[in-house]
Each structure stands twice: as structure tokens, then as C-alpha cells.
Design a protein around this motif. Structure first.
Motif, PDB file in Angstrom:
ATOM      1  N   HIS A 265      -4.761 -11.926  -5.040  1.00 13.97           N
ATOM      2  CA  HIS A 265      -5.744 -11.052  -4.155  1.00 13.97           C
ATOM      3  C   HIS A 265      -4.732 -10.430  -2.866  1.00 13.97           C
ATOM      4  N   ALA A 266      -3.296 -10.553  -3.313  1.00 13.58           N
ATOM      5  CA  ALA A 266      -2.287 -10.426  -2.182  1.00 13.58           C
ATOM      6  C   ALA A 266      -2.284  -8.908  -1.782  1.00 13.58           C
ATOM      7  N   ALA A 267      -2.379  -7.919  -2.880  1.00 15.69           N
ATOM      8  CA  ALA A 267      -2.428  -6.544  -2.598  1.00 15.69           C
ATOM      9  C   ALA A 267      -3.913  -5.967  -1.817  1.00 15.69           C
ATOM     10  N   SER A 268      -4.886  -6.779  -2.186  1.00 15.08           N
ATOM     11  CA  SER A 268      -6.295  -6.412  -1.530  1.00 15.08           C
ATOM     12  C   SER A 268      -6.184  -6.695   0.131  1.00 15.08           C
ATOM     13  N   LEU A 269      -5.344  -8.044   0.368  1.00 11.91           N
ATOM     14  CA  LEU A 269      -5.260  -8.162   1.647  1.00 11.91           C
ATOM     15  C   LEU A 269      -4.395  -7.277   2.457  1.00 11.91           C
ATOM     16  N   VAL A 270      -3.552  -6.767   1.857  1.00  9.97           N
ATOM     17  CA  VAL A 270      -2.417  -5.820   2.611  1.00  9.97           C
ATOM     18  C   VAL A 270      -3.354  -4.650   2.546  1.00  9.97           C
ATOM     19  N   ASP A 271      -4.079  -4.101   1.995  1.00  8.59           N
ATOM     20  CA  ASP A 271      -4.896  -2.857   2.097  1.00  8.59           C
ATOM     21  C   ASP A 271      -5.930  -3.173   3.082  1.00  8.59           C
ATOM     22  N   ALA A 272      -6.390  -4.251   3.286  1.00  5.65           N
ATOM     23  CA  ALA A 272      -7.295  -4.587   4.236  1.00  5.65           C
ATOM     24  C   ALA A 272      -6.816  -4.557   5.556  1.00  5.65           C
ATOM     25  N   ALA A 273      -5.530  -4.959   5.730  1.00  6.35           N
ATOM     26  CA  ALA A 273      -4.908  -5.023   6.958  1.00  6.35           C
ATOM     27  C   ALA A 273      -4.396  -3.726   7.372  1.00  6.35           C
ATOM     28  N   ALA A 274      -3.863  -2.777   6.299  1.00  5.11           N
ATOM     29  CA  ALA A 274      -3.387  -1.406   6.534  1.00  5.11           C
ATOM     30  C   ALA A 274      -4.485  -0.623   7.295  1.00  5.11           C
ATOM     31  N   ALA A 289       6.948 -12.007  -9.719  1.00  7.19           N
ATOM     32  CA  ALA A 289       5.899 -12.149 -10.618  1.00  7.19           C
ATOM     33  C   ALA A 289       5.092 -10.992 -10.571  1.00  7.19           C
ATOM     34  N   GLU A 290       3.861 -10.877 -11.116  1.00  7.68           N
ATOM     35  CA  GLU A 290       2.982  -9.938 -11.153  1.00  7.68           C
ATOM     36  C   GLU A 290       2.670  -9.373  -9.536  1.00  7.68           C
ATOM     37  N   CYS A 291       2.648 -10.400  -8.722  1.00  6.77           N
ATOM     38  CA  CYS A 291       2.256 -10.278  -7.563  1.00  6.77           C
ATOM     39  C   CYS A 291       3.348  -9.042  -6.997  1.00  6.77           C
ATOM     40  N   HIS A 292       4.621  -9.251  -6.966  1.00  8.20           N
ATOM     41  CA  HIS A 292       5.417  -8.304  -6.615  1.00  8.20           C
ATOM     42  C   HIS A 292       5.150  -6.900  -6.931  1.00  8.20           C
ATOM     43  N   ALA A 293       4.861  -6.605  -8.170  1.00 10.57           N
ATOM     44  CA  ALA A 293       4.587  -5.289  -8.450  1.00 10.57           C
ATOM     45  C   ALA A 293       3.327  -4.568  -7.995  1.00 10.57           C
ATOM     46  N   ALA A 294       2.381  -5.621  -7.609  1.00 13.83           N
ATOM     47  CA  ALA A 294       1.032  -5.014  -6.873  1.00 13.83           C
ATOM     48  C   ALA A 294       1.409  -4.880  -5.484  1.00 13.83           C
ATOM     49  N   LEU A 295       2.428  -5.717  -4.733  1.00 17.27           N
ATOM     50  CA  LEU A 295       2.656  -5.393  -3.438  1.00 17.27           C
ATOM     51  C   LEU A 295       3.336  -4.119  -3.344  1.00 17.27           C
ATOM     52  N   ILE A 296       4.423  -3.775  -4.422  1.00 11.18           N
ATOM     53  CA  ILE A 296       5.193  -2.650  -4.247  1.00 11.18           C
ATOM     54  C   ILE A 296       4.403  -1.346  -4.324  1.00 11.18           C
ATOM     55  N   GLU A 297       3.297  -1.617  -5.057  1.00 10.10           N
ATOM     56  CA  GLU A 297       2.541  -0.295  -5.407  1.00 10.10           C
ATOM     57  C   GLU A 297       1.528   0.109  -4.369  1.00 10.10           C
ATOM     58  N   CYS A 298       1.228  -0.935  -3.505  1.00  8.56           N
ATOM     59  CA  CYS A 298       0.343  -0.756  -2.310  1.00  8.56           C
ATOM     60  C   CYS A 298       1.143  -0.513  -0.944  1.00  8.56           C
ATOM     61  N   SER A 299       2.539  -0.617  -1.075  1.00 13.54           N
ATOM     62  CA  SER A 299       3.411  -0.327  -0.060  1.00 13.54           C
ATOM     63  C   SER A 299       4.138   1.176   0.291  1.00 13.54           C
ATOM     64  N   ASP A 300       3.970   1.595   1.479  1.00 11.70           N
ATOM     65  CA  ASP A 300       4.826   2.807   1.780  1.00 11.70           C
ATOM     66  C   ASP A 300       6.176   2.859   1.784  1.00 11.70           C
ATOM     67  N   ARG A 301       7.032   1.661   1.775  1.00 16.18           N
ATOM     68  CA  ARG A 301       8.213   1.457   1.530  1.00 16.18           C
ATOM     69  C   ARG A 301       8.602  -0.091   1.123  1.00 16.18           C
ATOM     70  N   ALA A 302       9.217  -0.116   0.145  1.00 16.27           N
ATOM     71  CA  ALA A 302       9.784  -1.237  -0.580  1.00 16.27           C
ATOM     72  C   ALA A 302      11.327  -1.496  -0.092  1.00 16.27           C
ATOM     73  N   LEU A 303      11.566  -2.411   0.625  1.00 11.22           N
ATOM     74  CA  LEU A 303      12.938  -2.476   1.172  1.00 11.22           C
ATOM     75  C   LEU A 303      13.751  -3.585   0.548  1.00 11.22           C
ATOM     76  N   PHE A 304      14.480  -3.235  -0.438  1.00  6.04           N
ATOM     77  CA  PHE A 304      15.304  -4.604  -1.224  1.00  6.04           C
ATOM     78  C   PHE A 304      16.460  -4.807  -0.144  1.00  6.04           C
ATOM     79  N   LEU A 305      16.684  -6.119  -0.210  1.00  9.67           N
ATOM     80  CA  LEU A 305      17.576  -6.660   0.546  1.00  9.67           C
ATOM     81  C   LEU A 305      18.639  -7.423  -0.001  1.00  9.67           C
ATOM     82  N   ILE A 306      20.029  -7.116   0.371  1.00 11.33           N
ATOM     83  CA  ILE A 306      21.237  -7.369  -0.618  1.00 11.33           C
ATOM     84  C   ILE A 306      22.088  -8.239   0.371  1.00 11.33           C
ATOM     85  N   ASP A 307      22.716  -9.356   0.018  1.00 13.90           N
ATOM     86  CA  ASP A 307      23.563 -10.160   0.987  1.00 13.90           C
ATOM     87  C   ASP A 307      24.862  -9.957   0.548  1.00 13.90           C
ATOM     88  N   GLN A 308      25.681 -10.696   1.181  1.00 10.67           N
ATOM     89  CA  GLN A 308      27.152 -10.586   0.763  1.00 10.67           C
ATOM     90  C   GLN A 308      27.950 -11.495  -0.548  1.00 10.67           C
TER      91      GLN A 308
END
Length: 453
Positions: A265-274, A289-308
Motif C-alpha cells: 500500500h506504500a504507493a497509495s499512501l504517497v498518492d494520498a499524502a500528495a 523490492a517491488e515497493c521501490h518500483a511502485a514508489l518511483i513510478e508515483c514520484s516526481d523525482r527519484a533521487l539516487f544517493l551515492i557515497d564515497q
């Protein structure tokens, strides 16, 4: 999802029952890297950058806690657990002194192995389902293209994220290809930086198993995601209590077993919050996991973080390649390299080369204040301290947020353009670290000279 290093004496691999895994053929487990020699284990952890964790039950020539301590000394970011059939106070003290992630009994190792195997099976099933849906969609599209020609109504152009959003709030999801990149810290800082620009912000901790934003922000009474799944009024109540310039937190579930329920239900929660907040900042977990794909698709910006770490660059590339295979549009992807400071191994230009020229933001190293203030649950105080990390996150938001949300940015802030790659090795030579950066990126399959030519 990275592989796991299991270091144990040869006898344990021949008779897994001594590790509490009597019915497991360890050699057939493709996500395990088996080593019985301490030096070989250290070499494997260094060379095989996809290794994300280590379980140490000893080796043919060294005690388990000593091998684990050596692995920890080699890589302070990798979780390292010592495994023992006899967990004594002395062993726990030595493990703490070595900075190990924990001590596992044989029963604990068995549970961890079962959980890991189940998680990977579920991920494989989810990915197979996504790929099947993609193939079906492509087949349907190909069939439509073969239909007889005739007067056909023009297909409207796909709406841009801004057009789709309309009155909808802006969703920024923070991800990484591996753990330890600083997602929770950056998500917390980004949420408070957006609030400082006058917006009503929801910070959603979608690291559903081990999210700790409630601790980092000092909001121990925040409702959890499983509360929101069970009651649609939870998110609305949060929005009603937050004014412009405020941050509300939707925390991760307190019980691990609720993670799978919430993930669906994570993507639905994000849509409701938006629909209720100006900005929604989503933190994610390290295991994809599949949740990541769903969250990316409901996002305006997916920020990939990289460390050193070179392994972080490589893991980011793997994650982006997975998204491409699953048919996820990459037009909303942005990248940031974290903990940048004088003498750091990577700059944004180095990482941009490894990502085929993508524009990469630089997030400055905030020093000990970041850990101290967030550890005390005081994210607001960290932002008010004008910390270098907070300043660079705020500048990045000026670039990422749409004009209507970014606010007035001076020419020095929020208006930086992507820089062309310099002559080979120039940035590296300025810092006297060309050899290190080149070697690290070469380990990721990208030669700096070739990428920058």
C-alpha cells in the motif's frame, strides 16, 4: 540486493548442521559467498563489491571474532556479524569493542538465513511479475500497431509530471543501490529544508523494516505506516496539524512483520499524502523490492544517493539498469554523491563519468554535527546550524523542486548548470587523487579517461 559473505571452517561447509543449517546445501545458494580462509574472505569482501553483509563463524586458522574484526576494519560500512554456538559476555564485549554489527547464535543465524531466503524469493517473484506485465504490455502495443490503417484519433501526448500533478504535491523519493549511503539523513534534511522554504511537508519513512526517522527527528509519537494503512484518516489528521513551514512524519512500522503488508500500500499512501501536502519526501530501504518500483513510478523525482565507496557507484548503476529492464521511465531520475569534502575519493564529475554523463549533485560532508544532532533527534537544530550538508541539500532542492515550490533562488543558488566533463583526470589531479578515483571507477567497469574523452 547484494550477496552475503559466509566465512566458516571447511568442516562447517561440509556439515552445515554445525552452523544450525542442517538441511541446507550451502554450495547451491547463489547469494552466498563461501570462504574458509580469513585472507580469502577479506579479499572477497574487497574485490566482490556486490557483497553487502558478512556472517563470520570463524575460519580454518583464526577465531571468528578476530576474522570479523578484520572485515570490519577493512570496510566500516558493511554490516558484519559474528556467529557462535556459545554467546558469552566476553564475546559480546569483544564484538562491541571491534565495532561489529552484532552477535548471532546458531538459532539466530538459522532465522536470518530463512528470512533472507524468503525475502529474495519474494523479490524474484515480484520482478518476474513486473517483467511479465511489461511483456504483456509490449505485446498488446505491438498488436495495436498491426491493426488495419484508417482514420484514427490522434493520441494525446503523455502529460509531463507537472501537468499530471496539477494541485498535487511534489513527491521526492530518496533511494540508493546499497545501504549506508545516507538516505535517512538526506531525507530528513531535505524534508526540513523544504519546510524552511515555507511548504507543508510529509516525511514518509518507507524503509519499512529498519527505518529510524522517528529517532532521527525526535518524533517518537508519530503515527506509523501500518496505522495509516488501517485508517485513511491518519494522513488527513497529520495534514490538518501541519501549517506552512512544518514537517509531519509518517514513521516506519514498529513491527517487522508489518513491512510486507505496508509495502503493498506504500504507493497509495504517497498518492494520498500528495493530495494533502505541498511536498512529500520518501525515505526507502536498502533491499530493493517491488515497493521501490511502485514508489518511483508515483514520484516526481527519484533521487539516487551515492557515497564515497566504489561499490556504491556500481550498486547505483545496477539499480538504474534494473529500472530500465522493468520499463520504468528514467526521465525523473536525479543523482547525488554524498559526503563530499576536500580529498574525498569521488566528486560529482567522477560519478557522472561512471553514469554515462548524467548530471550529479554534490552533497557536502556535514561532519560530526550531523551524527550528533540527528542522534539526539534534533533535525531542526541541525538545519538552523547552517551545516554544510544542509546548505547543499537546500541548494539541490532549489534545482529539483518546480519553480512554484523552489522559491526565489539567487544566481548563486539553485541555478547551477551541468558542467561538461573536463580533460582527462583534471579534477582528480587537483586533489592529488587521480590514481585512486580512476582505480575505483575502473572497478565499476568505467575507465575515467575513456568516459571523459
Amino acid at each position: 540486493m547484494g550477496r552475503i559473505l559466509l566465512c566458516a571452517p571447511c568442516e562447517a561447509f561440509a556439515h552445515p548442521g554445525v552452523l544450525g543449517l542442517p538441511d541446507v546445501d550451502l554450495e547451491s545458494v547463489d547469494w552466498l559467498v563461501l570462504e574458509s580462509d580469513e585472507q580469502a574472505a577479506r579479499a572477497a569482501a574487497s574485490a566482490q563489491e556486490e557483497i553487502g553483509e558478512a556472517w563470520v563463524a570463524g575460519s580454518d586458522g583464526m577465531e571468528a571474532v578476530n576474522v570479523a574484526a578484520a572485515l570490519r576494519a577493512d570496510d566500516a560500512q558493511m554490516p558484519v556479524y559474528v556467529v557462535s554456538s556459545d554467546v558469552s559476555g566476553s564475546l559480546c564485549s569483544r564484538a562491541r569493542a571491534a565495532g561489529l554489527s552484532g552477535v548471532l547464535t546458531l538459532e539466530g543465524l538459522s532465522r536470518r538465513f530463512s528470512d533472507e531466503r524468503g525475502k529474495r524469493r519474494r523479490l524474484a517473484d515480484a520482478l518476474a511479475g513486473l517483467e511479465a506485465d511489461l511483456e504483456a504490455s509490449l505485446a498488446e502495443q505491438a498488436g495495436a500497431e498491426r491493426q488495419p490503417s484508417g482514420p484514427v484519433a490522434p493520441t494525446p501526448a503523455a502529460p509531463s509530471p507537472a501537468e499530471e500533478r496539477g494541485a498535487r504535491g511534489y513527491v521526492l523519493t530518496v533511494l540508493s543501490g546499497s545501504g549506508g549511503a545516507g538516505k535517512s539523513t538526506v531525507a530528513a534534511v531535505a524534508a526540513h529544508a523544504a519546510a524552511a522554504k515555507g511548504h507543508r511537508v510529509l516525511l514518509f519513512d518507507a524503509d519499512l523494516q529498519f527505518g529510524d526517522l522517528a529517532c532521527l527527528t525526535g518524533d517518537s509519537t508519530a503515527p506509523t505506516a501500518d496505522d495509516a494503512v488501517g485508517d485513511a484518516r491518519v494522513v488527513a489528521d497529520l495534514a490538518a496539524r501541519v501549517e506552512g513551514g512544518g514537517v509531519a512524519l509518517l514513521a516506519a512500522p514498529q513491527r517487522l512483520e508489518q513491512a510486507e503488508v505496508v509495502a503493498a500500500h506504500a504507493a497509495s499512501l504517497v498518492d494520498a499524502a500528495a493530495s494533502l501536502f505541498d511536498v512529500v519526501v520518501v525515505n526507502t530501504g536498502a533491499s530493493w523490492a517491488e515497493c521501490h518500483a511502485a514508489l518511483i513510478e508515483c514520484s516526481d523525482r527519484a533521487l539516487f544517493l551515492i557515497d564515497q565507496r566504489a561499490s556504491s557507484v556500481r550498486a547505483c548503476r545496477h539499480a538504474v539498469e534494473l529500472c530500465a529492464r522493468l520499463g520504468i521511465a528514467t526521465g525523473t531520475f536525479s543523482y547525488a554523491v554524498n559526503r563530499c569534502k576536500r580529498g574525498a575519493l569521488f566528486t560529482s564529475l567522477d560519478v557522472a563519468c561512471a553514469l554515462q554523463g548524467a548530471h550529479v549533485h554534490e552533497l557536502k560532508d556535514g561532519g560530526s554535527d550531523v551524527e550528533e544532532l540527528l542522534g539526539a533527534g534534533d533535525a531542526r537544530e541541525l538545519l538552523h546550524s547552517k551545516n554544510a550538508l544542509c546548505s547543499s541539500v537546500s541548494e539541490m532542492l532549489d534545482e529539483l523542486l518546480p519553480q512554484s515550490l523552489a522559491g526565489a533562488a539567487s544566481p548563486a543558488r539553485g541555478k547551477r548548470k551541468a558542467k561538461a566533463a573536463p580533460a582527462a583526470g583534471r579534477a582528480s589531479r587537483k586533489r592529488g587523487r587521480k590514481g585512486l578515483a580512476d582505480a575505483a571507477l575502473a572497478a565499476c567497469g568505467m575507465h575515467v579517461a575513456e568516459a571523459r574523452s
